[in-house]
Design an enzyme around this catalytic site. Structure first.
Site, PDB file in Angstrom:
ATOM      1  N   LYS A  53      41.442  49.802  35.582  1.00  0.00           N
ATOM      2  CA  LYS A  53      40.687  49.588  34.419  1.00  0.00           C
ATOM      3  C   LYS A  53      39.343  49.908  34.298  1.00  0.00           C
ATOM      4  O   LYS A  53      38.913  50.589  33.351  1.00  0.00           O
ATOM      5  CB  LYS A  53      40.760  48.004  34.436  1.00  0.00           C
ATOM      6  CG  LYS A  53      42.079  47.232  34.023  1.00  0.00           C
ATOM      7  CD  LYS A  53      41.920  45.835  34.270  1.00  0.00           C
ATOM      8  CE  LYS A  53      43.659  45.312  33.998  1.00  0.00           C
ATOM      9  NZ  LYS A  53      43.531  43.827  34.236  1.00  0.00           N
ATOM     10  N   GLN A  97      40.182  39.038  36.890  1.00  0.00           N
ATOM     11  CA  GLN A  97      41.843  39.303  37.301  1.00  0.00           C
ATOM     12  C   GLN A  97      42.460  38.115  37.770  1.00  0.00           C
ATOM     13  O   GLN A  97      42.152  37.344  38.698  1.00  0.00           O
ATOM     14  CB  GLN A  97      41.564  40.570  38.200  1.00  0.00           C
ATOM     15  CG  GLN A  97      42.911  41.353  38.596  1.00  0.00           C
ATOM     16  CD  GLN A  97      43.521  41.922  37.546  1.00  0.00           C
ATOM     17  OE1 GLN A  97      42.856  42.318  36.520  1.00  0.00           O
ATOM     18  NE2 GLN A  97      44.632  41.891  37.588  1.00  0.00           N
ATOM     19  N   ASP A 120      40.810  39.002  27.237  1.00  0.00           N
ATOM     20  CA  ASP A 120      42.300  38.718  27.614  1.00  0.00           C
ATOM     21  C   ASP A 120      43.086  37.844  26.671  1.00  0.00           C
ATOM     22  O   ASP A 120      43.895  37.448  26.813  1.00  0.00           O
ATOM     23  CB  ASP A 120      42.374  37.854  29.113  1.00  0.00           C
ATOM     24  CG  ASP A 120      42.655  38.817  30.144  1.00  0.00           C
ATOM     25  OD1 ASP A 120      43.486  39.885  29.904  1.00  0.00           O
ATOM     26  OD2 ASP A 120      42.007  38.697  31.142  1.00  0.00           O
TER      27      ASP A 120
HETATM   28  N1  GUN Z   1      46.899  40.060  35.973  1.00  0.00           N
HETATM   29  C1  GUN Z   1      47.917  40.626  35.580  1.00  0.00           C
HETATM   30  N2  GUN Z   1      47.847  40.989  34.226  1.00  0.00           N
HETATM   31  C2  GUN Z   1      46.576  40.601  33.884  1.00  0.00           C
HETATM   32  C3  GUN Z   1      45.938  40.689  32.683  1.00  0.00           C
HETATM   33  O1  GUN Z   1      46.531  41.063  31.751  1.00  0.00           O
HETATM   34  N3  GUN Z   1      44.728  40.309  32.789  1.00  0.00           N
HETATM   35  C4  GUN Z   1      44.261  39.531  33.878  1.00  0.00           C
HETATM   36  N4  GUN Z   1      43.196  38.895  33.544  1.00  0.00           N
HETATM   37  N5  GUN Z   1      44.704  39.651  34.982  1.00  0.00           N
HETATM   38  C5  GUN Z   1      46.124  39.750  35.027  1.00  0.00           C
END
Ligand code: GUN
Length: 289
Positions: A53, A97, A120
């Site tokens: 990311k 995350q 998110d």
């Molecule tokens: N863990 C797996 N996919 C995601 C996501 O799209 N956002 C977040 N914050 N954690 C994740």
């Protein structure tokens, strides 16, 4: 005849190109879009996702702030860090995350994030807006899947769509997005009886189980010329795999996504897009820097 590959890398690049333009434009106005990530503990898969990311942000000119927190952080300490990021005018988007270590509460954590920085789309505010067709910030994987349909001009109206996932991050937001497009949506999950029967009648299957020991979507389970979107990614027999074998499913499907190189790159691209949206929301209420 085999079907058409929905190539997440190519589609994600089109999104990234648009984000890069928007970022350049914002920077020319003195605004520096910034995403803060919070990674707790030592989950190696999560660490890789966060690293990817950051790399993607760098590619399009979005700045990042990286918070790596100890596995044993308390809920109170985590809340304080989120509060600081909420108050920091140089931060436009906040991503914690997931999954969190077991002792931390996911709802308490995600709902602590300011809704205008919630890249998110997980806060009750944004999840509620999505259910009412008013969302600005939508969970990245679901909006990435919708972008894939758009790219291939796949009309969803009247289609029978089966979701195999009911999570807050994937199944529930997708349900609303697909309903908005006038599809008929059925949500299957671990307690659904006879998933095969639902899959066989589906025009489109979106599967996100992520555990090959529990579920595999085989060609026998799908209708001829249906569309298969494989959101899952897990390690199985030392390979990264989804819920189906792309090479087999594409023999019968009209469109399908590979794993890796399908939905995964879209999730990252939509995070970048959401960071720009969050920056705009910040500007609208005068909190930008
Ligand atoms: N863990 C797996 N996919 C995601 C996501 O799209 N956002 C977040 N914050 N954690 C994740």
């Amino acid at each position: 005849m085999t079907g058409i590959k929905i190539d997440g890398k190519i589609i994600a690049q089109t999104v990234k190109d648009r984000v890069k333009k928007a970022t350049t434009e914002l920077k020319s106005q003195g605004i520096n879009p910034c995403l803060a990530t919070v990674l707790i503990g030592n989950n190696p898969a999560s660490a890789t996702y966060v690293k990817n990311k950051h790399k993607a942000c760098e590619e399009v000119g979005i700045s990042t702030k990286d918070h790596k927190l100890d596995e044993n952080i308390t809920q109170q300490q985590l809340s304080e860090i989120i509060d600081e990021l909420n108050a920091d005018v140089s931060v436009h988007g906040i991503l914690v995350q997931l999954p969190l270590p077991k002792h931390l509460n996911e709802f308490a954590t995600t709902s602590r994030i300011s809704p205008i920085k919630d890249v998110d789309g997980l806060t009750p505010h944004n999840a509620g807006l999505l259910a009412m067709k008013k969302a600005a910030l939508v969970a990245c994987t679901p909006s990435g899947v919708m972008e894939m349909f758009d790219y291939h001009n796949i009309d969803l109206e009247g289609k029978n769509i089966v979701l195999i996932n009911r999570s807050n991050l994937v199944g529930k937001p997708l349900y609303h997005l697909l309903l908005e497009k006038n599809a008929t949506v059925i949500t299957c999950h671990s307690r659904t009886k006879d998933i095969e029967k639902f899959c066989q009648s589906a025009d489109i299957i979106i599967t996100a189980v992520g555990d090959r020991t529990k579920f595999i979507l085989t060609p026998e389970m799908i209708k001829e010329k249906s569309i298969v979107i494989d959101v899952a990614i897990s390690r199985f027999e030392d390979k990264l795999v989804g819920d189906c074998d792309y090479d087999k499913i594409i023999e019968k499907a009209s469109f399908a996504t590979p794993v890796p190189g399908g939905v995964g790159p879209m999730t990252v691209a939509m995070l970048l897009k959401n960071t720009i949206t969050a920056t705009s929301l910040g500007i609208q209420i005068g909190r930008q820097q």
